[in-house]
Design an enzyme around this catalytic site. Structure first.
Site, mmCIF file in Angstrom:
data_model
loop_
_atom_site.group_PDB
_atom_site.id
_atom_site.type_symbol
_atom_site.label_atom_id
_atom_site.label_comp_id
_atom_site.label_asym_id
_atom_site.label_seq_id
_atom_site.Cartn_x
_atom_site.Cartn_y
_atom_site.Cartn_z
ATOM 1 N N LYS A 134 4.260 -85.391 41.749
ATOM 2 C CA LYS A 134 5.276 -86.417 41.957
ATOM 3 C C LYS A 134 6.021 -86.081 43.252
ATOM 4 O O LYS A 134 6.894 -85.228 43.267
ATOM 5 C CB LYS A 134 6.240 -86.486 40.785
ATOM 6 N N THR A 164 -8.086 -77.103 19.787
ATOM 7 C CA THR A 164 -8.086 -77.285 21.233
ATOM 8 C C THR A 164 -7.120 -76.288 21.851
ATOM 9 O O THR A 164 -6.016 -76.087 21.353
ATOM 10 C CB THR A 164 -7.709 -78.744 21.601
ATOM 11 N N TRP A 166 3.531 -91.139 42.853
ATOM 12 C CA TRP A 166 2.525 -90.326 42.170
ATOM 13 C C TRP A 166 1.334 -90.064 43.086
ATOM 14 O O TRP A 166 0.808 -90.980 43.723
ATOM 15 C CB TRP A 166 2.019 -91.028 40.911
ATOM 16 N N GLU A 225 -9.537 -84.175 20.531
ATOM 17 C CA GLU A 225 -8.916 -85.155 19.639
ATOM 18 C C GLU A 225 -9.755 -86.413 19.456
ATOM 19 O O GLU A 225 -9.422 -87.277 18.630
ATOM 20 C CB GLU A 225 -7.542 -85.559 20.207
#
Lengths: 540, 540
Positions: A435, A182, A440, A327
């Site tokens: 942030k 990856t 958030w 993954e």
């Protein structure tokens, strides 16, 4: 119960016994489409196993592929792992430096290379420490002129090889079958080993009615590259179920894909949003009959709702968003609509389709923040963690394993929320999250909202350092052709966001750009944008 | 890849997390239907695990069930194996002698018994050597009057048990989960152990588009008893996929089943031909709306084509024949129509539906005779052998293992042919095959032909000893009501066979009988007929 191992050779046996006349349809170049029955394909695959064995392939040998989606690549998908060796799918779009790194890191001994790419690899050859043989994949048996020794023609090797190969039936199902790296946004690529067991179980999931439902009746076209996370598993599942497979080959464009859908009556296909945006544009300009499609699967990054809506409403093709990563083999979730969504309005349904959807049977997820698992309220963000039999447990020989694999869970680096009814919704990459003043802000939510505007082709929202708020959002927008890039448009876009988000979510600025930089697999390369614009709010 | 085990507790976790509001609908008696969400059901299941643990259930403990299809039985299906103990589904229709034998052979320590059956088991109690507790399943918390000690009320136990139970997540997937005995036609029943791995993998197969496609949207009614081979796996798959489950409870009849299909909008159901023949008769007399059904799955013995045709043509419900046995968990094959069958005529399609069909992905089969695997020509008969991860490898503590399990294959005792396109067709049990003058005659083919006649309700064809030919076929036929049992009808039936079969296949005689004796699971008990009629051709 019998201890029959879950191994890929059972797929090839099934295809040749039960579906010998189903087809592998392979576009190997302009105007060149080759057709093989599974009977022929299986024989060629066994020939390849013999040929590679003669070149020294043994149990555990890494064999790299550097190739487009075609029948030879599909042969390698089985010819290598079914013997106990390991197929390393090399991403052709990586930088030369990374390509050399992963070939050396994987210790590939044989490389199967599309003829067109051979010059590219030939230059690197002196630095490839483990490679003993290059096999040139192409319709011709000629070998390109080269100073290298040990360069072979794929077709010549097959011609002289036996088509009988008894794949070991007692292969341990935990034997590595595949390897894919990856492209990390920073640092060197990280490798993930796929086992036979993981790939077999993912193939079962792909065939479920509650997932893609890949089946014998399907004509499946893998647009997602076979050098990228098992082409999302479709080549494996296709052989398992006797599905007709269409492989679009080298240098395809939207017109080629649409022509194949029309002429081969493709029923299901999969690729990234960038592809489907381009396909849709071509389709609107030059209509084709795509009524054979029962589904388009889309993943890799967020899908604009306008794209989903047009395929679902205008073309009556279900547009199913998925989520996964290298993954995870990669299938984690799909936006299949559950029975609880039967009474949604069209808008609500499109909203659902745009989410990452229902987690596959066999996997478990947790969205966690510092307090543990977040409530399923559609609002509370946390990092998505995943567990299951087709989820990696480590990076291959890589110290970064401990950053991502903890307590038996894969920490995906993706920020997500869960809806009350258990649908997964990605809101950001941990690294892309904004942030602002301790709160958030999801860059993906803002991008999706911008991309649902009729005038917007693509949009990326990034965090830019800010003196007062630490970070503030900045939007980079590609407008559709013939839309004026003026202040009125900026205000219009901001206004469209204001009705959907709290005021402090609205990007301070909207910049019009010609394109969004992308990674080798078509994802927004926000790191590049962030780097380029890091002083945008402070330099003023 | 992560070594996440394939275990049943992941199913219950999935149902309660992702489908907490989907339903288990349980008929527990006349006019009594109880409804539980999966959230409630999962809590009750965990309570049961705690209650049984308090009664002494440990890893490996055998817990028997003696019950109809209802929510409590479904709770036991998970509450026992998820802890590491073993669920023994006892066939309530076995003779008392065989029931005692299998409880003692399995060494059941706890029995979960429907209240109505308790008197039956109470009588056997002195002979049940290992049983320490009886738990009475019923809507009431009362315990029936009894001289036995250690008799508990299921509902009282649940009431006082905690609903928290952390099922072991690291349970070895090869741990036994279930145990079922198959009623051998001669001798004592033989036990088959099901592992978690086998049941999980079969559940994946059940969800495939190319199989039953059990999915979240389904409302699945298991008519096949839960005391019989995992109710064909549907209760497990149903929980895995969040399927609404309808359990028809005690003493159901065709009217009850049709009422449930109509009122609960059942989409898929499964049972033996005898059930569907009776359901069809009821349906024709008292019409119901069964348009919610997307499939009826039928197995256990051959399905008359008239039955298939009526459901498919008149009621537009796909009628899918399956094949399996206790030793195969049981799903081996289903008559799903592959794309090569798209252009069949209606008659040809019905013919295909009546076959045993496509072997499930993950299993392998061979049809073998003394020369090895027979050609796939639709004609050459051999014994069906099966291999795969949900196929038993032995009979539980039983010397008869070596008769059936050889060289890694299960020898099914069924005679089959394979069509050219890979469809499985059973032609007989090895014991029912008629060997006439050195040639094989399929009793099942003759029965199917007879049962496709409009006047025939059921038919069994058996081998009867014959002086000249060693064996000759004899047909026992149950005519439909109001059809005259005369010589003209015999001749008409023989004539109908003559157009389909070689002359030496035609039964020498056709006897009209009132009913065909059946085994406890509804299969023709041909051994009884053979015994009764063994001198029919020689005594004359």
């Amino acid at each position: 119960m019998m201890q029959t191992p879950l191994i890929l050779s059972t797929f090839i046996t099934r295809a040749e016994r039960f579906f010998p006349n189903k087809m592998v349809i392979s576009r190997t170049g302009e105007q060149c489409i080759q057709r093989f029955t599974y009977r022929e394909w299986a024989k060629r695959t066994r020939k390849l196993s013999n040929a590679l064995t003669q070149l020294g392939m043994k149990h555990g040998t890494k064999v790299g592929t550097f190739a487009w989606n075609h029948h030879r690549h599909l042969e390698a998908y089985f010819a290598v792992p079914c013997t106990g060796a390991i197929l390393h799918m090399i991403n052709i779009r990586l930088s030369p430096e990374h390509i050399m790194y992963i070939i050396n890191h994987a210790e590939d001994e044989i490389l199967l290379v599309d003829a067109e790419f051979f010059p590219h690899l030939e230059k690197m050859a002196p630095m490839l420490k483990s490679v003993k043989h290059f096999v040139i994949m192409g319709d011709s048996k000629d070998i390109p002129e080269t100073t290298l020794e040990n360069v072979h023609s794929y077709e010549a090797l097959l011609e002289s090889a036996s088509d009988e190969y008894d794949y070991p039936q007692d292969l341990d199902e935990n034997t590595p079958a595949g390897l894919c790296y990856t492209s990390a946004t920073t640092g060197l690529p990280k490798g993930v080993i796929y086992t036979h067991r993981g790939l077999v179980l993912q193939s079962y999931a792909l065939g479920l009615s509650d997932a893609m439902g890949v089946c014998e009746r399907d004509i499946a076209m893998s647009v997602v590259p076979m050098f990228h996370v098992n082409a999302w598993g479709i080549p494996f599942a296709g052989v398992f179920y006797g599905t007709t497979q269409v492989l679009p080959g080298p240098g395809f464009n939207p017109a080629v894909l649409l022509d194949l859908i029309e002429s081969e009556k493709v029923t299901i296909t999969a690729g990234v949003p960038t592809i489907w945006l381009a396909v849709l544009k071509e389709l609107e300009q030059s209509p084709r009959d795509i009524s054979s499609l029962r589904g388009i699967v889309c993943g890799g990054s967020a899908s604009p709702k306008g794209l989903i809506r047009t395929f679902e409403e205008k073309y009556k093709v279900p547009f199913i968003v998925g989520y996964g990563m290298t993954e995870t083999s990669p299938l984690v979730s799909l936006s299949v609509l559950t029975s609880s969504m039967d009474n949604l309005t069209t808008d609500e349904r499109i909203d659902r389709r745009a989410l990452q959807g229902l987690v596959m049977p066999g996997l478990d997820i947790r969205v966690v923040n510092e307090n543990g698992e977040v409530p399923w309220d559609g609002e509370t963000m946390g990092e998505l963690t995943v567990r299951g039999p087709w989820i990696a447990s480590e990076y291959y020989k890589d110290e970064r394993t401990e950053e991502a694999f903890k307590d038996g869970w894969l920490y995906t680096g993706d920020i997500a929320v869960m809806t009350e009814d258990g649908y997964l919704k990605l809101t950001d990459r941990t690294k892309d999250l904004i942030k602002s003043g301790g709160e958030w802000i999801s860059s993906v939510d803002l991008e999706n909202a911008l991309m649902s505007h009729d005038d917007v082709y693509e949009a990326a929202v990034i965090a830019v350092p800010h003196e007062k708020w630490m970070e503030r959002p900045l939007a980079c927008v590609v407008l559709n052709e013939n839309v004026a890039e003026d202040d009125a448009k900026v205000q219009e876009l901001k206004d469209s966001l204001k009705v959907q988000f709290a005021s402090w979510w609205i990007p301070d600025e909207i910049l019009f750009v010609k394109e969004i930089p992308k990674t080798s697999v078509g994802k927004f390369l926000k790191a590049a944008l962030r780097d380029q614009l890091k002083e945008h709010y402070t330099k003023k």
